[in-house]
Scaffold this motif. Structure first.
Motif, PDB file in Angstrom:
ATOM      1  N   TRP A 191       7.674   3.677  -3.011  1.00  0.00           N
ATOM      2  CA  TRP A 191       7.706   4.419  -4.184  1.00  0.00           C
ATOM      3  C   TRP A 191       8.720   5.510  -4.080  1.00  0.00           C
ATOM      4  CZ3 TRP A 191       1.825   4.523  -5.946  1.00  0.00           C
ATOM      5  CH2 TRP A 191       1.544   3.077  -6.276  1.00  0.00           C
ATOM      6  N   ARG A 192       9.279   6.067  -5.010  1.00  0.00           N
ATOM      7  CA  ARG A 192      10.148   7.255  -4.967  1.00  0.00           C
ATOM      8  C   ARG A 192       9.886   8.260  -6.042  1.00  0.00           C
ATOM      9  NH1 ARG A 192      10.146   6.788  -0.342  1.00  0.00           N
ATOM     10  NH2 ARG A 192      11.679   6.121   1.051  1.00  0.00           N
ATOM     11  N   PHE A 193       9.208   9.579  -5.984  1.00  0.00           N
ATOM     12  CA  PHE A 193       9.035  10.387  -7.357  1.00  0.00           C
ATOM     13  C   PHE A 193       8.808  11.534  -6.462  1.00  0.00           C
ATOM     14  CE2 PHE A 193       5.002   8.215  -6.683  1.00  0.00           C
ATOM     15  CZ  PHE A 193       4.214   9.386  -6.741  1.00  0.00           C
ATOM     16  N   ASP A 194       8.939  12.748  -7.315  1.00  0.00           N
ATOM     17  CA  ASP A 194       8.528  13.994  -6.768  1.00  0.00           C
ATOM     18  C   ASP A 194       7.661  14.725  -7.688  1.00  0.00           C
ATOM     19  OD1 ASP A 194      10.156  15.027  -8.865  1.00  0.00           O
ATOM     20  OD2 ASP A 194      11.826  14.964  -7.674  1.00  0.00           O
ATOM     21  N   LYS A 195       7.412  16.058  -7.199  1.00  0.00           N
ATOM     22  CA  LYS A 195       6.415  16.905  -8.235  1.00  0.00           C
ATOM     23  C   LYS A 195       6.688  17.046  -9.585  1.00  0.00           C
ATOM     24  CE  LYS A 195       7.471  21.563  -7.247  1.00  0.00           C
ATOM     25  NZ  LYS A 195       7.410  22.736  -6.129  1.00  0.00           N
ATOM     26  N   THR A 196       7.916  16.640 -10.217  1.00  0.00           N
ATOM     27  CA  THR A 196       8.241  16.710 -11.391  1.00  0.00           C
ATOM     28  C   THR A 196       7.734  15.613 -12.316  1.00  0.00           C
ATOM     29  OG1 THR A 196      10.356  15.328 -10.981  1.00  0.00           O
ATOM     30  CG2 THR A 196      10.790  17.701 -10.997  1.00  0.00           C
ATOM     31  N   ALA A 197       7.185  14.854 -11.525  1.00  0.00           N
ATOM     32  CA  ALA A 197       6.009  14.040 -12.086  1.00  0.00           C
ATOM     33  C   ALA A 197       4.982  14.639 -12.781  1.00  0.00           C
ATOM     34  CB  ALA A 197       5.592  12.626 -11.291  1.00  0.00           C
ATOM     35  N   LEU A 229      -3.794  12.582  -7.627  1.00  0.00           N
ATOM     36  CA  LEU A 229      -4.278  11.399  -8.556  1.00  0.00           C
ATOM     37  C   LEU A 229      -3.528  11.862 -10.034  1.00  0.00           C
ATOM     38  CD1 LEU A 229      -6.159   9.165  -9.382  1.00  0.00           C
ATOM     39  CD2 LEU A 229      -7.813  10.987 -10.055  1.00  0.00           C
ATOM     40  N   ALA A 230      -3.232  13.059 -10.274  1.00  0.00           N
ATOM     41  CA  ALA A 230      -2.293  13.306 -11.471  1.00  0.00           C
ATOM     42  C   ALA A 230      -1.086  12.692 -11.229  1.00  0.00           C
ATOM     43  CB  ALA A 230      -2.274  14.878 -11.677  1.00  0.00           C
ATOM     44  N   LEU A 231      -0.398  12.820 -10.049  1.00  0.00           N
ATOM     45  CA  LEU A 231       0.901  12.279  -9.939  1.00  0.00           C
ATOM     46  C   LEU A 231       0.805  10.900 -10.004  1.00  0.00           C
ATOM     47  CD1 LEU A 231       1.604  14.721  -7.066  1.00  0.00           C
ATOM     48  CD2 LEU A 231       3.058  14.431  -8.943  1.00  0.00           C
ATOM     49  N   TYR A 282       1.641   5.623 -15.180  1.00  0.00           N
ATOM     50  CA  TYR A 282       2.005   5.485 -16.791  1.00  0.00           C
ATOM     51  C   TYR A 282       3.475   5.076 -17.177  1.00  0.00           C
ATOM     52  CZ  TYR A 282       2.308   7.034 -21.645  1.00  0.00           C
ATOM     53  OH  TYR A 282       2.312   7.096 -22.986  1.00  0.00           O
ATOM     54  N   ASP A 283       4.500   5.774 -16.094  1.00  0.00           N
ATOM     55  CA  ASP A 283       5.865   5.467 -16.368  1.00  0.00           C
ATOM     56  C   ASP A 283       6.297   4.219 -16.152  1.00  0.00           C
ATOM     57  OD1 ASP A 283       6.173   7.836 -17.384  1.00  0.00           O
ATOM     58  OD2 ASP A 283       6.848   8.833 -15.240  1.00  0.00           O
ATOM     59  N   ALA A 337       0.967  -1.616   0.043  1.00  0.00           N
ATOM     60  CA  ALA A 337      -0.021   0.196  -0.229  1.00  0.00           C
ATOM     61  C   ALA A 337       1.054   1.418  -0.108  1.00  0.00           C
ATOM     62  CB  ALA A 337      -0.979   0.185   1.234  1.00  0.00           C
ATOM     63  N   HIS A 338       0.499   2.226  -0.506  1.00  0.00           N
ATOM     64  CA  HIS A 338       1.198   3.692  -0.824  1.00  0.00           C
ATOM     65  C   HIS A 338       0.281   4.785  -0.458  1.00  0.00           C
ATOM     66  CE1 HIS A 338       4.431   0.919  -2.566  1.00  0.00           C
ATOM     67  NE2 HIS A 338       3.375   0.314  -3.049  1.00  0.00           N
ATOM     68  N   SER A 339       0.961   5.899  -0.277  1.00  0.00           N
ATOM     69  CA  SER A 339       0.296   7.029  -0.121  1.00  0.00           C
ATOM     70  C   SER A 339       1.170   8.349  -0.595  1.00  0.00           C
ATOM     71  CB  SER A 339       0.257   7.526   1.299  1.00  0.00           C
ATOM     72  OG  SER A 339       1.537   7.564   2.052  1.00  0.00           O
ATOM     73  N   ILE A 340       0.268   9.329  -1.174  1.00  0.00           N
ATOM     74  CA  ILE A 340       0.833  10.608  -1.636  1.00  0.00           C
ATOM     75  C   ILE A 340       0.310  11.711  -0.793  1.00  0.00           C
ATOM     76  CG2 ILE A 340       0.889  11.946  -3.849  1.00  0.00           C
ATOM     77  CD1 ILE A 340       0.724   9.567  -5.390  1.00  0.00           C
ATOM     78  N   ALA A 341       1.134  12.372  -0.689  1.00  0.00           N
ATOM     79  CA  ALA A 341       0.731  13.834   0.251  1.00  0.00           C
ATOM     80  C   ALA A 341       1.160  14.844  -0.426  1.00  0.00           C
ATOM     81  CB  ALA A 341       1.323  13.750   1.776  1.00  0.00           C
ATOM     82  N   VAL A 342       0.351  15.707  -0.794  1.00  0.00           N
ATOM     83  CA  VAL A 342       0.380  17.226  -1.217  1.00  0.00           C
ATOM     84  C   VAL A 342       0.547  17.910  -0.118  1.00  0.00           C
ATOM     85  CG1 VAL A 342      -0.483  18.565  -2.783  1.00  0.00           C
ATOM     86  CG2 VAL A 342      -0.930  16.274  -3.466  1.00  0.00           C
ATOM     87  N   LYS A 343       1.775  18.966  -0.205  1.00  0.00           N
ATOM     88  CA  LYS A 343       2.082  19.571   1.076  1.00  0.00           C
ATOM     89  C   LYS A 343       2.715  21.101   0.361  1.00  0.00           C
ATOM     90  CE  LYS A 343       3.692  17.271   4.580  1.00  0.00           C
ATOM     91  NZ  LYS A 343       4.543  16.634   5.539  1.00  0.00           N
ATOM     92  N   GLN A 344       2.439  22.274   1.122  1.00  0.00           N
ATOM     93  CA  GLN A 344       2.913  23.316   1.212  1.00  0.00           C
ATOM     94  C   GLN A 344       3.670  23.373   2.440  1.00  0.00           C
ATOM     95  OE1 GLN A 344       0.444  26.752   0.609  1.00  0.00           O
ATOM     96  NE2 GLN A 344       2.035  27.678  -0.713  1.00  0.00           N
TER      97      GLN A 344
END
Length: 245
Positions: free
Chosen positions: A234-240, A180-182, A188-189, A139-146
């Motif tokens: 998983w390892r990626f950043d906002k450049t995705a 979701l876009a990320l 896709y990749d 299981a995985h999570s993506i957090a969008v932060k400022q």
């Protein structure tokens, strides 16, 4: 008409690929259990089933027909979302955190208000069960932060090259869509053919999702699950997001 199966800790799930709906008036409900037993959640996903129930209910195991899915390449970016993406991408204070505090993302999803829905299906038992999958790398999570502020995010399950979307939340407009876009860019990749979205909604359709027959979903999902795993963490950043800009 067969009966909906009541499962004990050692009982096998009915296979929705070969078994008709036990109750035609409750399409997609295949089994019930008193709780989520150890190992049961992963087994359910491998068979195309997932739990969806409320507090003070037994655990209900579903395989809907039709099934809502989103092919990563079909993710739709509206003009307003494109603007939000650019603002987020070029703001040096904005970033994402992948596979960070998984429990925090689940709790935020649980507490997020839903239109026409009282309470949440993300019970304490659900949090515990999915957290175990996270510890296993499933299981995985993506957090969008400022900065340190959590704006939105999502969590999902991943088996082989199949991704099962679970829940999203937003504390700022379009932040869940960014997550979701990320996810779609990452999928896709990594040649993920589709993201399971479970139930059909207008919101998911607006983002590129669509329903397919359960038989087709189960066949495609089992093929994707059988392929080599993406790996964990998983390892990626906002450049995705560059895929959509």
């Amino acid at each position: 008409m067969s009966q909906i199966a009541w499962l004990g800790p050692d009982d096998a799930f009915p296979d929705p690929a070969v078994m008709p709906d036990p109750d035609p008036e409750v399409v997609g409900l295949f089994a019930v259990s008193e709780r989520i037993y150890r190992g049961q959640l992963e087994t359910a996903y491998r068979m195309g089933l997932f739990p969806w129930y409320s507090d003070n209910q037994p655990v209900l195991w579903w395989s809907p027909d039709p099934r809502m899915v989103l092919e990563p390449k079909n993710f739709k970016v509206s003009d307003s979302l494109q603007k939000t993406m650019r603002q987020f991408y070029y703001d040096p204070t904005c970033h994402i955190e992948v596979d960070g505090d998984f429990g925090a993302i689940m709790r935020a999803c649980a507490l997020s208000p839903r239109k026409d829905q009282d309470g949440t299906w993300i019970t304490h038992e659900i949090v515990d069960a999915y957290s175990q999958l996270f510890e296993q790398g499933l299981a995985h999570s993506i957090a969008v932060k400022q900065g340190d502020r959590l704006l939105g995010g999502l969590y999902c399950v991943s088996l082989g090259r199949m991704v099962f979307g679970e829940s999203m939340f937003s504390r700022q407009r379009d932040s869940s869509k960014l997550a979701l876009a990320l996810l779609c860019a990452w999928c896709y990749d990594h040649e993920v053919p589709m993201i399971d979205c479970q139930q059909e909604t207008t919101h998911l359709r607006s983002l590129g999702g669509g329903p397919i027959p359960r038989t087709q979903f189960l066949s495609l999902a089992r093929d994707a699950i059988s392929r080599k795993s993406i790996g964990s963490p998983w390892r990626f950043d906002k450049t995705a997001l560059e895929r959509w800009l």
